[in-house]
Design a protein around this motif. Structure first.
Motif, PDB file in Angstrom:
ATOM      1  N   VAL A 186       0.827  -1.198   0.000  1.00 23.45           N
ATOM      2  CA  VAL A 186       0.000   0.000   0.000  1.00 23.45           C
ATOM      3  C   VAL A 186       0.861   1.247   0.000  1.00 23.45           C
ATOM      4  N   GLN A 187       1.967   1.223   0.771  1.00 17.53           N
ATOM      5  CA  GLN A 187       2.849   2.373   0.825  1.00 17.53           C
ATOM      6  C   GLN A 187       3.426   2.681  -0.548  1.00 17.53           C
ATOM      7  N   ALA A 188       3.693   1.660  -1.319  1.00 14.23           N
ATOM      8  CA  ALA A 188       4.295   1.853  -2.630  1.00 14.23           C
ATOM      9  C   ALA A 188       3.362   2.543  -3.598  1.00 14.23           C
ATOM     10  N   THR A 189       2.054   2.349  -3.409  1.00 15.49           N
ATOM     11  CA  THR A 189       1.089   2.934  -4.333  1.00 15.49           C
ATOM     12  C   THR A 189       0.459   4.203  -3.798  1.00 15.49           C
ATOM     13  N   PHE A 190       0.873   4.606  -2.567  1.00 14.83           N
ATOM     14  CA  PHE A 190       0.183   5.717  -1.919  1.00 14.83           C
ATOM     15  C   PHE A 190       0.485   7.065  -2.564  1.00 14.83           C
ATOM     16  N   ALA A 191       1.531   7.104  -3.403  1.00 18.71           N
ATOM     17  CA  ALA A 191       1.848   8.372  -4.059  1.00 18.71           C
ATOM     18  C   ALA A 191       0.741   8.798  -5.012  1.00 18.71           C
ATOM     19  N   THR A 192      -0.061   7.842  -5.471  1.00 19.42           N
ATOM     20  CA  THR A 192      -1.170   8.160  -6.367  1.00 19.42           C
ATOM     21  C   THR A 192      -2.309   8.808  -5.575  1.00 19.42           C
ATOM     22  N   THR A 193      -2.873   9.850  -6.133  1.00 19.10           N
ATOM     23  CA  THR A 193      -4.030  10.494  -5.506  1.00 19.10           C
ATOM     24  C   THR A 193      -5.304   9.894  -6.063  1.00 19.10           C
ATOM     25  N   PHE A 194      -6.070   9.260  -5.207  1.00 16.51           N
ATOM     26  CA  PHE A 194      -7.270   8.562  -5.643  1.00 16.51           C
ATOM     27  C   PHE A 194      -8.529   9.412  -5.521  1.00 16.51           C
ATOM     28  N   SER A 200     -18.550   9.862   0.453  1.00 20.98           N
ATOM     29  CA  SER A 200     -19.404  10.407   1.507  1.00 20.98           C
ATOM     30  C   SER A 200     -18.968   9.829   2.855  1.00 20.98           C
ATOM     31  N   PRO A 201     -19.321  10.482   3.979  1.00 21.39           N
ATOM     32  CA  PRO A 201     -18.986   9.936   5.297  1.00 21.39           C
ATOM     33  C   PRO A 201     -19.506   8.518   5.490  1.00 21.39           C
ATOM     34  N   GLU A 202     -20.688   8.212   4.935  1.00 26.09           N
ATOM     35  CA  GLU A 202     -21.248   6.872   5.078  1.00 26.09           C
ATOM     36  C   GLU A 202     -20.422   5.845   4.313  1.00 26.09           C
ATOM     37  N   GLU A 203     -19.998   6.192   3.107  1.00 19.07           N
ATOM     38  CA  GLU A 203     -19.176   5.269   2.312  1.00 19.07           C
ATOM     39  C   GLU A 203     -17.823   5.034   2.981  1.00 19.07           C
ATOM     40  N   PHE A 204     -17.234   6.105   3.506  1.00 16.77           N
ATOM     41  CA  PHE A 204     -15.935   5.964   4.170  1.00 16.77           C
ATOM     42  C   PHE A 204     -16.068   5.109   5.429  1.00 16.77           C
ATOM     43  N   ALA A 205     -17.158   5.315   6.195  1.00 17.03           N
ATOM     44  CA  ALA A 205     -17.391   4.504   7.393  1.00 17.03           C
ATOM     45  C   ALA A 205     -17.578   3.041   7.029  1.00 17.03           C
ATOM     46  N   LEU A 206     -18.228   2.769   5.901  1.00 15.99           N
ATOM     47  CA  LEU A 206     -18.428   1.395   5.455  1.00 15.99           C
ATOM     48  C   LEU A 206     -17.101   0.735   5.125  1.00 15.99           C
ATOM     49  N   LEU A 250      -7.134  -1.666  -2.605  1.00 14.61           N
ATOM     50  CA  LEU A 250      -7.733  -0.391  -2.995  1.00 14.61           C
ATOM     51  C   LEU A 250      -8.402   0.264  -1.806  1.00 14.61           C
ATOM     52  N   LEU A 251      -9.153  -0.528  -1.036  1.00 16.90           N
ATOM     53  CA  LEU A 251      -9.837   0.019   0.136  1.00 16.90           C
ATOM     54  C   LEU A 251      -8.830   0.517   1.164  1.00 16.90           C
ATOM     55  N   GLU A 252      -7.754  -0.241   1.382  1.00 19.54           N
ATOM     56  CA  GLU A 252      -6.726   0.176   2.330  1.00 19.54           C
ATOM     57  C   GLU A 252      -6.086   1.493   1.896  1.00 19.54           C
ATOM     58  N   THR A 253      -5.750   1.587   0.626  1.00 21.14           N
ATOM     59  CA  THR A 253      -5.093   2.781   0.113  1.00 21.14           C
ATOM     60  C   THR A 253      -5.991   4.004   0.234  1.00 21.14           C
ATOM     61  N   VAL A 254      -7.262   3.822  -0.079  1.00 23.48           N
ATOM     62  CA  VAL A 254      -8.218   4.932   0.004  1.00 23.48           C
ATOM     63  C   VAL A 254      -8.341   5.429   1.437  1.00 23.48           C
ATOM     64  N   HIS A 256      -6.120   5.085   3.943  1.00 26.50           N
ATOM     65  CA  HIS A 256      -4.884   5.738   4.374  1.00 26.50           C
ATOM     66  C   HIS A 256      -4.760   7.136   3.758  1.00 26.50           C
ATOM     67  N   GLU A 257      -5.180   7.279   2.512  1.00 24.01           N
ATOM     68  CA  GLU A 257      -5.132   8.595   1.872  1.00 24.01           C
ATOM     69  C   GLU A 257      -6.061   9.565   2.587  1.00 24.01           C
ATOM     70  N   ARG A 258      -7.285   9.119   2.889  1.00 27.11           N
ATOM     71  CA  ARG A 258      -8.274   9.989   3.538  1.00 27.11           C
ATOM     72  C   ARG A 258      -7.831  10.359   4.945  1.00 27.11           C
ATOM     73  N   ARG A 259      -7.338   9.394   5.700  1.00 26.75           N
ATOM     74  CA  ARG A 259      -6.972   9.641   7.103  1.00 26.75           C
ATOM     75  C   ARG A 259      -5.700  10.466   7.231  1.00 26.75           C
ATOM     76  N   SER A 260      -4.860  10.482   6.217  1.00 27.52           N
ATOM     77  CA  SER A 260      -3.634  11.274   6.269  1.00 27.52           C
ATOM     78  C   SER A 260      -3.788  12.640   5.619  1.00 27.52           C
ATOM     79  N   SER A 261      -4.989  12.937   5.113  1.00 26.85           N
ATOM     80  CA  SER A 261      -5.214  14.213   4.433  1.00 26.85           C
ATOM     81  C   SER A 261      -5.298  15.341   5.456  1.00 26.85           C
TER      82      SER A 261
END
Length: 265
Positions: A186-194, A200-206, A250-254, A256-261
């Motif tokens: 996941v770290q290797a692909t995290f440079a990509t902005t997804f 939505s908050p509901e989708e992210f919580a899911l 994909l879910l992990e990367t998304v 990590h991107e959201r939580r580190s924003s």
């Protein structure tokens, strides 16, 4: 895809709403009580008063500039009545449509309106629940609405019953914290902005709820759930050419991107 369903736990009388999603994941929301809803309404009412004062000053200025015949015309009176109606009822509906179930008052108190199924409300539902304020506020000071909230298990006023909505605490949409570690892949692909901020908050919580509980799921169910959730959020994401990421990565990367924003808490 089936609609999410509500689950009631026998003997549980706390202000909680638990929803089972089509992916067989349980999401729990903390239902807003009458106290927090009153504070949100008080803040919104204060803003309405300030907007109303500005509108009144503007009408006075326009009225002075108009000739006497125009000032006494029925259309001018009708405009004032319409402006009051739009300010009083349209304020809530417009903000809840544009801010995905929130008004400035609800945002300040950390509240959000969602559907009973856990999904975001639609414009028609936002308009419908706020038009019912005409009844909820009767005979004065939202007496009917308060009685409805006190008598309802899920603290609903009549507008919520009509539109199938519920008011929940915003923090309950984000309380599911993943306990997994970030793998090297996941770290290797995290440079990509997804574009995870488009979820939505509901989708992210899911997504977080699945990642938090996937280790306890049988292999086939885990795989199918990951595929279904990834398929649901992919249209909102900006994926790299070829989209070679598996569903779980994909879910992990998304997440990590959201939580580190910046600004995420």
């Amino acid at each position: 895809m089936t609609e999410p369903s509500q689950i009631r736990i026998a003997g549980d009388f706390s202000d909680k709403l638990t929803i089972e999603t089509p992916e067989q994941t349980l999401l729990e929301f903390e239902v807003a009580g009458i106290g927090s809803r009153f504070l949100a309404l008080a803040y919104d009412t204060l803003l309405q008063i300030l907007i109303g004062i500005g509108l009144f000053v503007g009408l006075v200025v326009v009225g002075i500039a108009l000739p006497n015949a125009a000032k006494s015309g029925i259309w001018f009176v009708a405009f004032i009545v319409l402006a009051y109606f739009v300010l009083y009822f349209g304020y809530f509906a417009v903000f809840e449509v544009l801010w995905n179930g929130q008004t400035p008052g609800k945002k300040k108190e950390g509240l959000r309106v969602i559907k009973d199924s856990g999904r975001p409300i639609t414009p028609s539902e936002a308009i419908g629940r706020n038009l019912m304020r005409i009844v909820d506020q009767l005979p004065a000071l939202y007496a009917i609405g308060i009685c409805s909230v006190l008598l309802s298990r899920q603290n609903k006023r009549l507008g919520d019953f009509v539109s199938g909505t519920i008011v929940v605490h915003e923090k309950s949409l984000l309380d599911a914290k993943p306990v997994w570690e970030q793998p090297p892949a996941v770290q290797a692909t995290f440079a990509t902005t997804f574009g995870s901020e488009r979820l939505s908050p509901e989708e992210f919580a899911l997504v977080e709820a699945f990642l938090n509980r996937r280790s306890s799921l049988p292999g086939d169910i885990r795989f199918n759930m990951a595929e279904q959730i990834a398929r649901q959020i992919r249209p909102k994401l900006t994926l790299p050419p070829g989209d070679l990421l598996g569903a779980e990565k994909l879910l992990e990367t998304v997440v990590h991107e959201r939580r580190s924003s910046p600004g995420y808490s």
